[in-house]
Design a protein around this motif. Sequence first.
Motif, PDB file in Angstrom:
ATOM      1  N   ALA A 107       7.805  -4.028  12.585  1.00 35.01           N
ATOM      2  CA  ALA A 107       7.848  -4.125  11.124  1.00 35.01           C
ATOM      3  C   ALA A 107       6.732  -3.301  10.489  1.00 35.01           C
ATOM      4  N   ALA A 108       5.540  -3.330  11.091  1.00 36.86           N
ATOM      5  CA  ALA A 108       4.413  -2.568  10.549  1.00 36.86           C
ATOM      6  C   ALA A 108       4.684  -1.069  10.630  1.00 36.86           C
ATOM      7  N   PHE A 109       5.274  -0.614  11.724  1.00 40.43           N
ATOM      8  CA  PHE A 109       5.612   0.793  11.853  1.00 40.43           C
ATOM      9  C   PHE A 109       6.643   1.197  10.796  1.00 40.43           C
ATOM     10  N   GLY A 110       7.615   0.332  10.566  1.00 36.28           N
ATOM     11  CA  GLY A 110       8.621   0.603   9.545  1.00 36.28           C
ATOM     12  C   GLY A 110       8.021   0.709   8.158  1.00 36.28           C
ATOM     13  N   CYS A 111       7.048  -0.142   7.871  1.00 34.81           N
ATOM     14  CA  CYS A 111       6.367  -0.074   6.575  1.00 34.81           C
ATOM     15  C   CYS A 111       5.614   1.246   6.433  1.00 34.81           C
ATOM     16  N   GLY A 112       5.079   1.756   7.550  1.00 30.49           N
ATOM     17  CA  GLY A 112       4.406   3.051   7.520  1.00 30.49           C
ATOM     18  C   GLY A 112       5.351   4.171   7.125  1.00 30.49           C
ATOM     19  N   ILE A 113       6.581   4.104   7.621  1.00 32.23           N
ATOM     20  CA  ILE A 113       7.599   5.093   7.233  1.00 32.23           C
ATOM     21  C   ILE A 113       7.921   4.960   5.747  1.00 32.23           C
ATOM     22  N   ARG A 114       8.074   3.724   5.284  1.00 32.87           N
ATOM     23  CA  ARG A 114       8.423   3.486   3.883  1.00 32.87           C
ATOM     24  C   ARG A 114       7.322   3.961   2.934  1.00 32.87           C
ATOM     25  N   VAL A 115       6.053   3.810   3.337  1.00 28.67           N
ATOM     26  CA  VAL A 115       4.947   4.278   2.501  1.00 28.67           C
ATOM     27  C   VAL A 115       5.081   5.777   2.253  1.00 28.67           C
ATOM     28  N   ARG A 116       5.463   6.518   3.280  1.00 32.18           N
ATOM     29  CA  ARG A 116       5.575   7.969   3.149  1.00 32.18           C
ATOM     30  C   ARG A 116       6.777   8.382   2.300  1.00 32.18           C
ATOM     31  N   LEU A 117       7.733   7.483   2.148  1.00 31.56           N
ATOM     32  CA  LEU A 117       8.890   7.771   1.291  1.00 31.56           C
ATOM     33  C   LEU A 117       8.607   7.479  -0.181  1.00 31.56           C
ATOM     34  N   ALA A 118       7.462   6.832  -0.449  1.00 31.05           N
ATOM     35  CA  ALA A 118       7.031   6.533  -1.814  1.00 31.05           C
ATOM     36  C   ALA A 118       8.116   5.759  -2.581  1.00 31.05           C
ATOM     37  N   ASP A 119       8.545   6.280  -3.743  1.00 34.68           N
ATOM     38  CA  ASP A 119       9.530   5.556  -4.562  1.00 34.68           C
ATOM     39  C   ASP A 119      10.896   5.468  -3.900  1.00 34.68           C
ATOM     40  N   ALA A 120      11.110   6.272  -2.884  1.00 39.12           N
ATOM     41  CA  ALA A 120      12.385   6.238  -2.155  1.00 39.12           C
ATOM     42  C   ALA A 120      12.283   5.365  -0.903  1.00 39.12           C
ATOM     43  N   ALA A 121      11.322   4.443  -0.879  1.00 39.72           N
ATOM     44  CA  ALA A 121      11.119   3.580   0.293  1.00 39.72           C
ATOM     45  C   ALA A 121      12.378   2.812   0.662  1.00 39.72           C
ATOM     46  N   TRP A 122      13.181   2.509  -0.325  1.00 32.07           N
ATOM     47  CA  TRP A 122      14.410   1.733  -0.081  1.00 32.07           C
ATOM     48  C   TRP A 122      15.382   2.475   0.850  1.00 32.07           C
ATOM     49  N   LEU A 123      15.193   3.780   1.018  1.00 30.01           N
ATOM     50  CA  LEU A 123      16.078   4.534   1.903  1.00 30.01           C
ATOM     51  C   LEU A 123      15.922   4.119   3.363  1.00 30.01           C
ATOM     52  N   TYR A 124      14.717   3.616   3.708  1.00 27.50           N
ATOM     53  CA  TYR A 124      14.499   3.177   5.091  1.00 27.50           C
ATOM     54  C   TYR A 124      14.531   1.651   5.127  1.00 27.50           C
ATOM     55  N   SER A 125      15.640   1.118   5.577  1.00 32.41           N
ATOM     56  CA  SER A 125      15.780  -0.332   5.691  1.00 32.41           C
ATOM     57  C   SER A 125      16.829  -0.673   6.753  1.00 32.41           C
ATOM     58  N   PRO A 126      16.633  -0.191   7.987  1.00 30.30           N
ATOM     59  CA  PRO A 126      17.617  -0.465   9.040  1.00 30.30           C
ATOM     60  C   PRO A 126      17.648  -1.946   9.393  1.00 30.30           C
ATOM     61  N   THR A 127      18.706  -2.366  10.014  1.00 33.12           N
ATOM     62  CA  THR A 127      18.894  -3.781  10.345  1.00 33.12           C
ATOM     63  C   THR A 127      17.774  -4.316  11.219  1.00 33.12           C
ATOM     64  N   LYS A 128      17.359  -3.538  12.217  1.00 31.15           N
ATOM     65  CA  LYS A 128      16.302  -4.002  13.114  1.00 31.15           C
ATOM     66  C   LYS A 128      14.997  -4.224  12.362  1.00 31.15           C
ATOM     67  N   PHE A 129      14.702  -3.347  11.406  1.00 26.30           N
ATOM     68  CA  PHE A 129      13.493  -3.497  10.588  1.00 26.30           C
ATOM     69  C   PHE A 129      13.559  -4.776   9.757  1.00 26.30           C
ATOM     70  N   LYS A 130      14.709  -5.011   9.127  1.00 24.96           N
ATOM     71  CA  LYS A 130      14.850  -6.218   8.298  1.00 24.96           C
ATOM     72  C   LYS A 130      14.739  -7.485   9.138  1.00 24.96           C
ATOM     73  N   LYS A 131      15.301  -7.456  10.341  1.00 23.66           N
ATOM     74  CA  LYS A 131      15.211  -8.620  11.220  1.00 23.66           C
ATOM     75  C   LYS A 131      13.773  -8.869  11.663  1.00 23.66           C
ATOM     76  N   ALA A 132      13.043  -7.787  11.949  1.00 27.65           N
ATOM     77  CA  ALA A 132      11.643  -7.932  12.370  1.00 27.65           C
ATOM     78  C   ALA A 132      10.803  -8.513  11.240  1.00 27.65           C
ATOM     79  N   CYS A 133      11.015  -8.032  10.024  1.00 29.40           N
ATOM     80  CA  CYS A 133      10.281  -8.555   8.869  1.00 29.40           C
ATOM     81  C   CYS A 133      10.582 -10.031   8.656  1.00 29.40           C
TER      82      CYS A 133
END
Length: 529
Positions: free
Chosen positions: A242-268
Amino acid sequence: MSIAQNSSSAGLGSGAENLAGSHVAVRILAATLVVSLCSYVYLGRSSRKKLEAAIANQHHCEPVIPFVPYRWPLALDLLKRQYDILFSDHTFEGLTPYFGMAGTCCIHLFGATGYFTTDPENVEAILSTNFEDFGLGSRRLASFPLLGEGIFAQDGAEWKRSRELIRRQFARVQKQTLQAFAPHVEELVSGIAEAAVDGRVDLKPLMFEYTLNTTTALLFGEPHSSMAKEERDAVRDNFDYAAFGCGIRVRLADAAWLYSPTKFKKACKAVRDWATFFAAKAIKFKDEFGEEAAAEKYAFIIDLWKEMQDFELVRDQLLHVLVAGRDSTASLLCWTFFHLVRNRDVLERLQREIASVPTDGDVTREQIQKLPFLRCCLNETLRLYPTLPMNLRFTNKATVLPRGGGPDGKSPVLLPKGSGIVWSVYHLHRLESIYGPDPRVFRPQRWEGGDLMKKARPGAGYVDFNGGPRLCLGKDFALMEASYAVIKILQAYPNIRLAPGIPNEPVGAERQTYTIGLSPADGVHVSLT
């Protein structure tokens, strides 16, 4: 019949005229609104430009000249390069060519201009001098699936309220003795022996387990080790993913919502459910045995509850502190031992200093404070591997950076409202202008005497636990936690050394992994005998 038909025709004509008139009125109204909106935007932009020009003139600002060159339209090649680096084993080393271009540089991406810096004067302005001019921007959006609403995703009044609540708890903890660490360090020391195979062990997973235990004991009133091993391992894996996924989302800035795979949501969700379990346990205890009894056992949770009266907000605040506390101190310990066993002279000197601490009984704060070389070792680790290697802010108003403009890069720089700026502590801490001709060498001796700390200045050229109003509230807790562990491990394993067959790479060549903290990708493999 003729009269009736004429009358009907007249009525239809009148209705058509009214309908046509209505359409004309609507068009006129729409056109008026569009013109008004365009005028509002234009005048607002014009007014803002005049204000920015006035500020620039007042402070003698010059534009930032160095910029990152690009080849593809909208600089999409730079975006691709960024993600190639993110998924590499040398994330921050991969960014060195960019941060090495100039003390302050700009980047043009999607038609917008952003900035990045390693200039200590600019870092100090962002963290302290002009603190109120900067906000977190899209960080809340990036971290929300994992952390929810809490201190590290807040600005303004909400952040101030959260900080005061959490500050009280760390002030309470700081007044206590270090006995709270004792059982967890004992578990760590014995766990090292149990995990060793032929005298060889990877310290990294044990360090993360240790810091998770101490932090959950502080926040939840009981350590993570109270759970079954299978459940503990699952929490650890979900945390990391989940922490790694948040790192990807930070780099997407306002488009963070683009990265939300099922495995990430389950981990969160798994991490949040885990925190929910402990928080609910404390509230249930309060309901059954009263607030006073609950405050003794679950002080952190009950204090937050008294102020917030909202279970989800309490849980989210706990997660924010937990993630920071677990990863930052574990990474500090990992890198410290990573380099101690690769620098035998440093290790032996530290062992001689630690020999003054009795092996029996608990370690005290006073004993730790009499170990200056231990603190030098921790300072050097935090220099090379800071808790927040890179950070980002957005301007909430037009503001000025002290340096970076003009041909020589020494003039002030105007940052318009909404500008994003990244500063790299990782590269700041490797500047020869501050740290001498060998900044890429692990040499704790550089911190002796205090002259370097005065030169670097905390919160400017040396940013170990952030700086300014957002200086980490858990800094003392983390340093005491790390110091206690280093002392007890070196006492228990005086022959600790680099495991046979493990390469001794120079600083910067080692493989790194970054979640919330920066840690060795290949672990910390040591021999105990």
